[in-house]
Each structure stands twice: as C-alpha cells, then as structure tokens.
Design a protein around this motif. Structure first.
Motif, PDB file in Angstrom:
ATOM      1  N   ARG A  41      17.260  39.254 -73.644  1.00  0.00           N
ATOM      2  CA  ARG A  41      17.714  40.642 -73.742  1.00  0.00           C
ATOM      3  C   ARG A  41      17.670  41.306 -72.378  1.00  0.00           C
ATOM      4  NH1 ARG A  41      18.630  43.903 -77.800  1.00  0.00           N
ATOM      5  NH2 ARG A  41      17.754  42.408 -79.277  1.00  0.00           N
ATOM      6  N   ASN A  42      16.583  41.072 -71.646  1.00  0.00           N
ATOM      7  CA  ASN A  42      16.453  41.613 -70.292  1.00  0.00           C
ATOM      8  C   ASN A  42      15.908  40.506 -69.392  1.00  0.00           C
ATOM      9  OD1 ASN A  42      17.126  44.490 -70.729  1.00  0.00           O
ATOM     10  ND2 ASN A  42      15.294  44.475 -72.006  1.00  0.00           N
ATOM     11  N   LEU A  43      16.645  40.158 -68.360  1.00  0.00           N
ATOM     12  CA  LEU A  43      16.155  39.155 -67.420  1.00  0.00           C
ATOM     13  C   LEU A  43      14.994  39.749 -66.628  1.00  0.00           C
ATOM     14  CD1 LEU A  43      19.554  37.691 -66.202  1.00  0.00           C
ATOM     15  CD2 LEU A  43      17.999  36.774 -67.923  1.00  0.00           C
ATOM     16  N   PRO A  44      13.846  39.070 -66.554  1.00  0.00           N
ATOM     17  CA  PRO A  44      12.620  39.706 -66.043  1.00  0.00           C
ATOM     18  C   PRO A  44      12.457  39.684 -64.537  1.00  0.00           C
ATOM     19  CG  PRO A  44      12.128  37.505 -66.817  1.00  0.00           C
ATOM     20  CD  PRO A  44      13.591  37.716 -67.071  1.00  0.00           C
ATOM     21  N   LEU A  45      13.276  38.894 -63.816  1.00  0.00           N
ATOM     22  CA  LEU A  45      13.046  38.691 -62.396  1.00  0.00           C
ATOM     23  C   LEU A  45      14.151  39.347 -61.564  1.00  0.00           C
ATOM     24  CD1 LEU A  45      12.035  34.952 -62.796  1.00  0.00           C
ATOM     25  CD2 LEU A  45      10.502  36.918 -62.595  1.00  0.00           C
ATOM     26  N   HIS A  46      13.896  39.471 -60.263  1.00  0.00           N
ATOM     27  CA  HIS A  46      14.832  40.188 -59.393  1.00  0.00           C
ATOM     28  C   HIS A  46      15.900  39.282 -58.797  1.00  0.00           C
ATOM     29  CE1 HIS A  46      12.649  43.979 -59.546  1.00  0.00           C
ATOM     30  NE2 HIS A  46      11.517  43.321 -59.351  1.00  0.00           N
ATOM     31  N   GLU A  47      15.552  38.044 -58.478  1.00  0.00           N
ATOM     32  CA  GLU A  47      16.476  37.151 -57.816  1.00  0.00           C
ATOM     33  C   GLU A  47      17.291  36.358 -58.838  1.00  0.00           C
ATOM     34  OE1 GLU A  47      16.975  37.177 -54.650  1.00  0.00           O
ATOM     35  OE2 GLU A  47      15.327  38.581 -54.216  1.00  0.00           O
ATOM     36  N   ALA A  48      18.567  36.115 -58.500  1.00  0.00           N
ATOM     37  CA  ALA A  48      19.442  35.375 -59.405  1.00  0.00           C
ATOM     38  C   ALA A  48      18.928  33.958 -59.622  1.00  0.00           C
ATOM     39  CB  ALA A  48      20.873  35.350 -58.851  1.00  0.00           C
ATOM     40  N   ILE A  60      16.246  29.996 -63.539  1.00  0.00           N
ATOM     41  CA  ILE A  60      15.126  29.199 -64.062  1.00  0.00           C
ATOM     42  C   ILE A  60      14.683  29.752 -65.411  1.00  0.00           C
ATOM     43  CG2 ILE A  60      12.743  28.493 -63.640  1.00  0.00           C
ATOM     44  CD1 ILE A  60      13.362  28.612 -60.657  1.00  0.00           C
ATOM     45  N   TRP A  61      14.601  31.082 -65.497  1.00  0.00           N
ATOM     46  CA  TRP A  61      14.245  31.727 -66.766  1.00  0.00           C
ATOM     47  C   TRP A  61      15.261  31.361 -67.854  1.00  0.00           C
ATOM     48  CZ3 TRP A  61      10.318  34.141 -69.009  1.00  0.00           C
ATOM     49  CH2 TRP A  61      10.561  34.939 -70.126  1.00  0.00           C
ATOM     50  N   LEU A  62      16.537  31.326 -67.496  1.00  0.00           N
ATOM     51  CA  LEU A  62      17.581  30.965 -68.444  1.00  0.00           C
ATOM     52  C   LEU A  62      17.396  29.540 -68.946  1.00  0.00           C
ATOM     53  CD1 LEU A  62      20.280  31.691 -69.829  1.00  0.00           C
ATOM     54  CD2 LEU A  62      21.452  30.864 -67.790  1.00  0.00           C
ATOM     55  N   GLU A  63      17.008  28.626 -68.058  1.00  0.00           N
ATOM     56  CA  GLU A  63      16.774  27.240 -68.471  1.00  0.00           C
ATOM     57  C   GLU A  63      15.605  27.155 -69.466  1.00  0.00           C
ATOM     58  OE1 GLU A  63      18.488  24.571 -67.821  1.00  0.00           O
ATOM     59  OE2 GLU A  63      19.938  25.595 -66.529  1.00  0.00           O
ATOM     60  N   ILE A  64      14.546  27.933 -69.196  1.00  0.00           N
ATOM     61  CA  ILE A  64      13.386  27.920 -70.097  1.00  0.00           C
ATOM     62  C   ILE A  64      13.776  28.444 -71.477  1.00  0.00           C
ATOM     63  CG2 ILE A  64      11.094  28.894 -70.489  1.00  0.00           C
ATOM     64  CD1 ILE A  64      10.727  28.937 -67.443  1.00  0.00           C
ATOM     65  N   VAL A  65      14.494  29.562 -71.493  1.00  0.00           N
ATOM     66  CA  VAL A  65      14.912  30.133 -72.771  1.00  0.00           C
ATOM     67  C   VAL A  65      15.862  29.184 -73.488  1.00  0.00           C
ATOM     68  CG1 VAL A  65      16.127  32.051 -73.857  1.00  0.00           C
ATOM     69  CG2 VAL A  65      14.543  32.489 -71.985  1.00  0.00           C
ATOM     70  N   SER A  66      16.718  28.484 -72.740  1.00  0.00           N
ATOM     71  CA  SER A  66      17.648  27.538 -73.361  1.00  0.00           C
ATOM     72  C   SER A  66      16.890  26.414 -74.066  1.00  0.00           C
ATOM     73  CB  SER A  66      18.586  26.956 -72.302  1.00  0.00           C
ATOM     74  OG  SER A  66      19.408  27.968 -71.749  1.00  0.00           O
TER      75      SER A  66
END
Length: 285
Positions: free
Chosen positions: A195-202, A207-213
């Motif tokens: 819902r909200n990406l938690p980090l500042h850098e793309a 990496i967050w997207l990979e974990i959620v995937s």
C-alpha cells in the motif's frame, strides 16, 4: 502486476510486478509489455507462446501498441483486453440490431438478468490488428448508480478485445469478467505491504517488492494446497488473525517433534488439517 491462473479454482498467482514512478500513466504500453514479458518468462517454456496461453487485462492496457505486441506474428498468444469506450465504439453500439444481442451468463450457466452481449464491426475496428474482435456488454446499472458519458440508452457499457474465435460470445464475456479475480490479489498485495512503499530509494523499494512478492506467492499457493471450503477464500488479515498468529508448543519426545495447539483455539482443526494435507503432498524435487 501480472497474474497467472492456477486452473484449479484458485484466484491466480502473482508472477510479475513492475515498480514505476508515481507519476507514470495508467495505460503506458511500454510498461504493460514489460510486465507481460516478465510474466511469460516465468511460465514453462512451452507456454510462453501459443493460443493455449491467455493474456487478460483491464481497459488500462487497451492500447494499439500493446494489442499489436500481443498479436505479433510468431507469438500467437490468446488475449482478452479491456477497451475504453471511444466515440467509434459508442456509435457502433447504437447501430447494433436488437436481435444481435445475446443474454450474458453467470458462472453457473444461468442467464444474467438485465445484461446482454454483442460483437461490434465496422469502423471501430479500423487500425487494430487483423483478427481482433470487439465484444461489448450492456447492463442495467445498479439502483442509484450514476450513468457515465460512455453509457447508452440508460445501459452501462463495457467492452473488450479478443482474438478467440471458437467460443460463444456470452462465454467470452464471462471469461473476460473473471479477470476481476486479479483485484482480490491486488487487495491482498496492499494488505501485505504494497500500500505504501516504506523506503526512500527506488533500489531499496525494489528489494521490498521482492520480499512482498514472496509473501504473495505463499498466500496464493498455501490456501490452494492446504485449505478447503471457506478458509480457502480468507484474505491476509483474516489469515494472520486466525492461522499465522496462533500460539503453539513445539514438544520433542521419543526423538520426534510435535506441534501442540490449544484445544480451545477455534481454528485448531483447520491448522492441523492443513499441516497434514501439506505433509501428504509428493516431494516436488
């Protein structure tokens, strides 16, 4: 985000996601083509091209570039792509004869009350790939719903393009409507951390997207393989509350380990049945 249907009554597994800038357009053909390539690359090789593989999207992908990519010679993919109601499509709907409309159907085969489908022809197909068909549905809107500029004669209009020719129009419309299962997975993805990406850098957010995937993969496969009945349809919040947060004891005795749940826990039977069902599956290796 791209999904692949399990073909076993599941709601589809997320196989590809593309992180884009917040100001990216919703119908950017390049983004849709890239995501489709990533999704196809994760399928077994013999499914990456051919009519047996169906690409199904909403109207955000209904662009000339994306449909032309799907219909490219040598790819031979089947597609069912939602289309925006343009002036040409709207005019074509007004000229469809009354006897050309076919009643829409429900998943159980029953006729859907107040909904009809028809195939469009003429100028609205100009400029689109050869072999593309335009299927339109008109439906009485829900009581109190406001009509849109693209509606006609008090009917809500929706339209999609397909290259499938051997299925009746009503079944084509039903097949396309089932892509709404993807909305369930998108809602699950938001509840799992997108819902909200938690980090500042793309790069960090990738990496967050990979974990959620990975978490979404588990949420897609676990209900299909381990659960039955209503629990199979539970979404992430309910799964966390009832299954994932259940307290238990890990007891070692006679060189064996036992997982003990409290007898008063309402979901103990569901958890233990799921564990036994998973343990009975053959080793995929």
């Amino acid at each position: 985000m791209a999904f692949v249907d399990h073909g076993r009554g599941g709601t589809g597994e997320p196989v590809a996601a593309l992180l884009r800038p917040g100001n990216a357009g919703g119908n950017t053909a390049a983004g849709h083509i890239t995501t489709a390539r990533l999704a196809l690359a994760q399928l077994p090789k013999h499914y990456r091209r051919g009519r047996q593989t169906l690409i199904r999207t909403d109207s955000g992908s209904g662009t000339h570039e994306f449909v032309a990519w799907l219909a490219q010679r040598g790819r031979w993919l089947s597609y069912s792509v939602g289309m925006t109601i343009t002036d040409a499509i709207h005019a074509a709907v007004l000229h469809v004869p009354a006897d050309a409309w076919t009643p829409a159907v429900e998943p159980d085969g029953e006729i859907r009350d107040g909904a009809w489908t028809a195939e469009l022809a003429g100028d609205c197909l100009a400029g689109w790939p050869k072999g593309m068909r335009l299927i339109v549905r008109k439906e009485r809107p829900n009581p109190g719903a406001q009509l849109r500029f693209t509606d006609a004669d008090g009917m809500r209009l929706t339209c999609f393009a397909t290259n499938t020719i051997d299925i009746p129009i009503a079944q084509l419309e039903l097949r396309h409507g089932q892509r709404a299962r993807a909305e369930d997975r998108i809602r699950a993805a938001r509840a799992t951390g997108l819902r909200n990406l938690p980090l500042h850098e793309a790069a960090q957010n990738r990496i967050w997207l990979e974990i959620v995937s990975l978490a979404l993969d588990l949420l897609a496969w676990m209900p299909m393989l381990a659960l039955t009945g209503k629990p199979k349809l539970w979404e992430p919040r309910r799964l966390r509350l009832r299954l994932f947060s259940a307290a238990a004891q890990l007891v070692t005795t006679a060189r064996r380990r036992h997982l003990r749940f409290a007898d008063h826990l309402p979901w103990t039977d569901i958890i233990t049945s799921a564990i036994h069902r998973l343990a009975a599956l053959p080793n995929p290796g």
